[in-house]
Design an enzyme around this catalytic site. Sequence first.
Site, PDB file in Angstrom:
ATOM      1  N   SER A 128      63.065  36.164 -11.719  1.00  0.00           N
ATOM      2  CA  SER A 128      63.511  35.927 -10.142  1.00  0.00           C
ATOM      3  C   SER A 128      62.771  34.859  -9.883  1.00  0.00           C
ATOM      4  CB  SER A 128      63.108  37.162  -9.499  1.00  0.00           C
ATOM      5  OG  SER A 128      63.615  37.263  -8.252  1.00  0.00           O
ATOM      6  N   GLU A 225      70.889  33.759 -14.376  1.00  0.00           N
ATOM      7  CA  GLU A 225      71.173  35.251 -13.332  1.00  0.00           C
ATOM      8  C   GLU A 225      70.867  34.836 -11.925  1.00  0.00           C
ATOM      9  OE1 GLU A 225      68.777  37.655 -12.341  1.00  0.00           O
ATOM     10  OE2 GLU A 225      67.219  36.447 -12.565  1.00  0.00           O
ATOM     11  N   HIS A 290      68.481  41.093 -12.725  1.00  0.00           N
ATOM     12  CA  HIS A 290      68.060  41.912 -11.782  1.00  0.00           C
ATOM     13  C   HIS A 290      69.102  43.080 -11.762  1.00  0.00           C
ATOM     14  CE1 HIS A 290      66.555  38.123  -9.909  1.00  0.00           C
ATOM     15  NE2 HIS A 290      65.791  39.104  -8.924  1.00  0.00           N
TER      16      HIS A 290
END
Length: 320
Positions: A128, A225, A290
């Site tokens: 992230s 992602e 995630h």
Amino acid sequence: MTGPGAREPRTPAGSLERPARLRPGARVAVVAPSGPVPEERLRAGLDVLRGWDLEPVVAPHVLDVHPALGHLAGADRARARDLTEAWCDPAVSAVICARGGYGAQRMVDLVDWAAVRAAGPKAFVGYSDATALHEAFAVRAGFATLHGPMTAAGTFLSDPRTQESLRATLFEPESVRTLGLETARALVPGRARGVTLGGCASLLAADLGTPHARPSARGGLLLLEDVGEEAYRLDRILTQLLRSGWLDGVAGVGLGSWAECGPYEEVRAVLADRLGGLGVPVVEELGFGHGATALTVPFGIPAVLDADAGTLTLDVPALR
């Protein structure tokens, strides 16, 4: 701080120096470079690490909250100091992020990268917002890193497969040389070889134009992602990467999860439209990011992406 004459690698996607695998009893530091950390979830994550016979040490400012900016885990300099000191502690074998959120870009230039390079490679784990740090470790230190679950992240606490992927990578990296969930399939067929890099697409786009940004993904296997980006925003992010030339010469693309990004058919249409013209293999739903299960994938490791088989196979273990 990094001095003006210090060496800072600024190469496209090349193989990076691998850290050593962990041994039972190893000390690992938990840091919070981004958002505030829920204490109960942190305690639960530390218990998982202790269950692996690791000795987790929580950095001094992990539970801080910035007095004016509540989305940050304390002051930028304090978060950077925690990371620098943990990395330079010879008793620490790995550094794991507590959670993501936002804030790594604010502190990344405050890390003493000269001292980090001098201390040598260690296992760094995060995803992230930690994408900014993965890029910095690659470009400014030359170290391979692990895009993997964070100590206080919900997926790490709830999903046994996510936990096992990280544990095996840290302790038995030769056992996880081929990566990919059963969901993986070709968006664009083919097979490609390159060195892994990537993370959150939005963070990679945000890095463009900054002083220490990687010049391009040329020759790399780009693993992408994201979370919470609607289809039109993903279109904008990918278009920025395309227009900047950052994707020129990329060898292949592996796609992970797109949690909270809207209906997947809409997201998939954007991915196919923006990435299909690269003329390289693209595999979707590889199983990192995630999503409900998040495999640990290494950055800076030579590998083969087989879109038809839905696999990413590492030439060497992620850790030595």
